[in-house]
Design an enzyme around this catalytic site. Structure first.
Site, PDB file in Angstrom:
ATOM      1  N   PHE A 150      23.227  17.754-103.068  1.00 16.26           N
ATOM      2  CA  PHE A 150      23.794  17.603-101.718  1.00 16.26           C
ATOM      3  C   PHE A 150      23.326  16.322-101.032  1.00 16.26           C
ATOM      4  CE2 PHE A 150      23.638  22.162-102.674  1.00 16.26           C
ATOM      5  CZ  PHE A 150      24.986  22.469-102.554  1.00 16.26           C
ATOM      6  N   ASN A 206      31.377  20.269 -99.319  1.00 18.38           N
ATOM      7  CA  ASN A 206      31.983  18.963 -99.055  1.00 18.38           C
ATOM      8  C   ASN A 206      33.330  19.113 -98.344  1.00 18.38           C
ATOM      9  OD1 ASN A 206      29.884  17.469 -99.961  1.00 18.38           O
ATOM     10  ND2 ASN A 206      30.903  16.612-101.750  1.00 18.38           N
ATOM     11  N   CYS A 258      32.605  10.739-102.702  1.00 19.79           N
ATOM     12  CA  CYS A 258      32.510  12.206-102.798  1.00 19.79           C
ATOM     13  C   CYS A 258      33.622  12.945-102.061  1.00 19.79           C
ATOM     14  CB  CYS A 258      31.159  12.660-102.273  1.00 19.79           C
ATOM     15  SG  CYS A 258      29.807  11.844-103.121  1.00 19.79           S
TER      16      CYS A 258
END
Ligand code: UGA
Length: 429
Positions: A150, A206, A258
């Site tokens: 993370f 996310n 990401c």
């Protein structure tokens, strides 16, 4: 514990260096010989605050070594982290070829019990795929664990050392013990789940953060229409602990390696299961459109942007990094040049990376004032705090017209307006 980390990108290098820092003996492996050569000399290929210090310190102590051969380091280690890239394919699906290749190599060389840990962001079911690939050539006991990362670029070392949580998806007792030992020196809540849940936690996290950003960007767009100020709105919202303050900064949309990749991969995963993830689709669409708001504002001011000189401060996808992947700043520059504007840009760290992907018509300068000189307007495209500390008296004199589009709501609009600028933020009254 002796550990191998395969892949020396952001995730792999930070994981390897930090695991060594907390006391393990780590071999970082990468097939890129040049990269390994440089790492052995202490040259870090990415800009990540604090990482070079940790790498040098642990390498000096012999706790971190670099190698190009997984086969060579494998017999010696108890755990292997897979931290190779999973880029998005054209259809949004995660490209797992590198993960599969590592699994194959492990399968061909493993001789005794090992824990294989998926650190890369991979679709639900990948741990099972990795297991099946290994099983093709090795029939002994081993375990595949999902341990998503993370960390945020720019804050990666701190995020690793002081995580909010460590998620470990694990269906094997022996592997669970090894994982507990690996993370014993790292403070932060350890959350044990099934392998599939861990894989989903990564995408869901996310996607949720991306949703927060798209949501506040929609609120910002509406603020402009009702004469409210999104900074005040997000502050007022964020004080509610159920909402939380973070990831409520409106701007030109999220970028990076990401969020764009993971939201489209999750959308793709949903699609293959016959599920229409409407909210996520909207998040992605809102994000793509948000870049346009800068162009719209400039066109409202100038009409046609052909041959207008625009200074862009910021090229990285966010501050504290030299990474320009999926950067909103880069997209905006391309949109500007697409409508005939002439762009000069500056970034404190990302100039070199930007030069590699932007066409040569875009001038990139080593000095912010040089980019601003004689421009018709200034656009702030990355939230580097240092942009707020520039000399705005000087900037006013350098600009042909005192116009600022603050794509990150970085500046104090009251002070900037007092200095005589026409100031346009995102969602500002
Ligand atoms: C993100 C997640 O925050 C990490 O937890 C995760 O580990 C990582 O992806 C990953 O999957 O590897 P990162 O891409 O480094 O980290 O960057 P963020 O700090 O999350 O920012 C992403 C984008 O959102 C940037 O373009 C940033 O400018 C934008 N952003 C962020 C906003 O527009 N508003 C905000 O309020 C926050």
């Amino acid at each position: 514990m002796k550990i191998a980390v395969v892949g020396t990108g952001y995730v792999g290098l930070v994981t390897g260096a930090c695991l060594a820092k907390v006391g393990h003996t780590v071999s970082c492996v990468d097939i890129d010989q040049e990269k390994i050569k440089k790492l052995k000399k202490g040259i870090i290929p990415i800009y990540e605050p604090g990482l070079d210090k940790v790498v040098k310190e642990v390498a000096k102590k012999g706790k971190l070594v670099f190698d190009i051969s997984l086969k060579k380091v494998l017999p010696d280690v108890e755990a292997i982290f897979i931290a190779v890239g999973t880029p998005a394919k054209k259809d949004g699906k995660a490209d797992l070829q590198y993960v599969h290749a590592v699994a194959k190599e492990i399968g061909e060389n493993i001789k005794d019990f090992k824990v294989i840990i998926n650190k890369s962001t991979v679709p639900v079911g990948t741990a099972k795929e990795v297991k099946n690939i290994i099983l093709k050539t090795y029939k002994g006991k081993f375990a595949v664990v999902s341990n998503p990362e993370f960390l945020k670029e720019g804050y990666a070392v701190t995020d690793f050392m002081k995580p909010d949580r460590i998620v470990i998806g694990c269906d094997d007792k022996q592997a669970k013990k090894i994982m507990q030992e690996i993370y014993k020196p790292v403070k932060g809540k350890k959350v044990f789940t099934t392998v599939q849940s861990a894989e989903m936690i990564k995408y869901a996290s996310n996607a949720f953060l991306a949703t927060k950003i798209s949501f506040i960007n929609e609120i910002a767009n509406l603020c402009e229409k009702v004469n409210a100020d999104v900074k005040e709105v997000s502050h007022g919202m964020g004080l509610d602990q159920r909402i939380g303050k973070s990831f409520l900064s409106a701007g030109i949309g999220y970028g990076g390696s990401c969020f764009p990749k993971d939201t489209s991969a999750l959308n793709q995963i949903a699609g293959t299961k016959g599920y229409d993830f409407r909210l996520l689709k909207a998040v992605i669409e809102v994000n793509a459109k948000q870049r346009q708001s800068v162009i719209d504002k400039l066109e409202q001011i100038f009409g046609n942007l052909k041959n207008k000189r625009i200074a862009v401060l910021g090229l990285a996808f966010k501050n504290n990094t030299d990474d320009v992947r999926e950067s909103a700043a880069i997209d905006i520059i391309r949109m500007l040049t697409g409508v005939g504007a002439r762009v000069k840009a500056y970034d404190p760290k990302a100039n070199d990376n930007a030069k590699e992907i932007l066409n040569s018509g875009v001038k990139i300068t080593n000095d912010p004032y040089e980019a601003i000189k004689n421009a018709d307007a200034l656009v702030i495209a990355t939230e580097w705090p240092e942009f707020a500390n520039l000399d705005f008296h000087k900037i006013k004199n350098l600009l042909k017209q005192p116009i600022i589009i603050d794509g990150r709501n970085l500046l104090n609009s009251i002070i900037i307006k007092k200095l005589g600028f026409q100031y346009y933020g995102i969602g500002r009254a």
